[in-house]
Design an enzyme around this catalytic site. Sequence first.
Site, PDB file in Angstrom:
ATOM      1  N   GLU A  71       0.822  -1.197   0.000  1.00 37.62           N
ATOM      2  CA  GLU A  71       0.000   0.000   0.000  1.00 37.62           C
ATOM      3  C   GLU A  71       0.865   1.260   0.000  1.00 37.62           C
ATOM      4  O   GLU A  71       0.559   2.248  -0.668  1.00 37.62           O
ATOM      5  CB  GLU A  71      -0.920   0.001   1.230  1.00 37.62           C
ATOM      6  CG  GLU A  71      -1.910  -1.158   1.262  1.00 37.62           C
ATOM      7  CD  GLU A  71      -1.373  -2.393   1.974  1.00 37.62           C
ATOM      8  OE1 GLU A  71      -2.190  -3.168   2.487  1.00 37.62           O
ATOM      9  OE2 GLU A  71      -0.133  -2.572   2.023  1.00 37.62           O
ATOM     10  N   TRP A 192      20.290 -39.244 -12.419  1.00 35.77           N
ATOM     11  CA  TRP A 192      19.541 -38.081 -12.892  1.00 35.77           C
ATOM     12  C   TRP A 192      18.263 -38.560 -13.564  1.00 35.77           C
ATOM     13  O   TRP A 192      18.305 -39.257 -14.560  1.00 35.77           O
ATOM     14  CB  TRP A 192      20.373 -37.266 -13.878  1.00 35.77           C
ATOM     15  CG  TRP A 192      21.516 -36.554 -13.235  1.00 35.77           C
ATOM     16  CD1 TRP A 192      22.806 -36.946 -13.221  1.00 35.77           C
ATOM     17  CD2 TRP A 192      21.457 -35.331 -12.504  1.00 35.77           C
ATOM     18  NE1 TRP A 192      23.584 -36.047 -12.515  1.00 35.77           N
ATOM     19  CE2 TRP A 192      22.777 -35.049 -12.070  1.00 35.77           C
ATOM     20  CE3 TRP A 192      20.431 -34.447 -12.167  1.00 35.77           C
ATOM     21  CZ2 TRP A 192      23.093 -33.926 -11.316  1.00 35.77           C
ATOM     22  CZ3 TRP A 192      20.747 -33.319 -11.419  1.00 35.77           C
ATOM     23  CH2 TRP A 192      22.056 -33.069 -11.006  1.00 35.77           C
TER      24      TRP A 192
END
Length: 372
Positions: A71, A192
């Site tokens: 704000e 992997w």
Amino acid sequence: MLLKVGRLSIFARHMADLLEIDELWITRCFDLARNGIGYVSPNPPVGAVLVHQNTILAEGYHHFFGGPHAEVDVISNVPAEKKHLIQESTLYVSLEPCCTTGKTPPCTNLIINSGIKKVRVSAIDPNPNVAGKGIFLLQSHGIDVEFGILKEDGEQLIRAFRTNILKARPHVILKWAQSRYGYSGVPGYQVWFSQPYTQTWSHRLRVENDSIMVGARTVETDNPSLTARDYPGRSPVRIIYDPNGRLDHHFNVFKNDGIRIFYFTSTENPIVKANVDFPNLNTFFLAENANHAAEIVEVLYRHNIGSLLVEGGSYMHQLFIRENLWDEAWIVQTENETASGIKAPNLKGKLIESITLGEDTIVGIANAENKK
């Protein structure tokens, strides 16, 4: 009677149009708020838009912890020659404006003093010190406030903050990759599973979280760095779980690169103590035969760690699953052919999102049993 129905129909269409406009600007607030993810924790990410006659007057968001709230940012971003339009504009914000004094003054005071007459809000702040009080304060000063716009999306955006406030612990995220047959590793070997392009997504997840955790076996097998090399942003705090004190200082996780390290063990580790001598290392001793996951999150919460990403290995994942200390899990489902070894966890929950990256599918699951 027909005329009355016609007028009601016109009114209904008008209200629907207004709601659609409100949702449009609140969605923009969400987009802005995401810019702060990974930088504002343990505060929530918040975005704000100031709109004058359906045109953006200014935008803002919470940039970093301790900095101006959304704000404040949006009002300060209004060009000097357009300051006079602030009082005629509507403020949209993704989270209820705060009404308490913390690192910054209350945003409600700024809104009231700015002369803004309309405020639109998505989520209510779960902090009991605010929790509707900010909205009530604005309304008591004659400001037209509507809230709950795209409420579920607004709460999803601040889900880590909600966990911090409602459960007094970090938001815990589990993440692993698995083969097409449901295996996440082979004992003693580095495997992997995902494709290289999925690594960018993984490193983005690291940037978005305060800390990243692995166990001693993963450190020994993979020797990971646990940094966010493939995505812009800061790397998370490294959390190392080594209950038997078997690691030494040569592993990458102990690298003196300025990143804080939380080292959890149940026994004195003279090698690490003697050879890793720098201020970023924090050692914590765990009780034997205790719920280590609960101990760890309690320590992290005390040190303002708002979110914890548990990357591996399987023992670590099972530790948090067994104690039901997880909030969401992200599983990278790959076409890897591994059909034996370490079985990946089998979790049930509410689907958050499914992402396809090449041959990999990333599935996000929320822990429905742990939702509050």
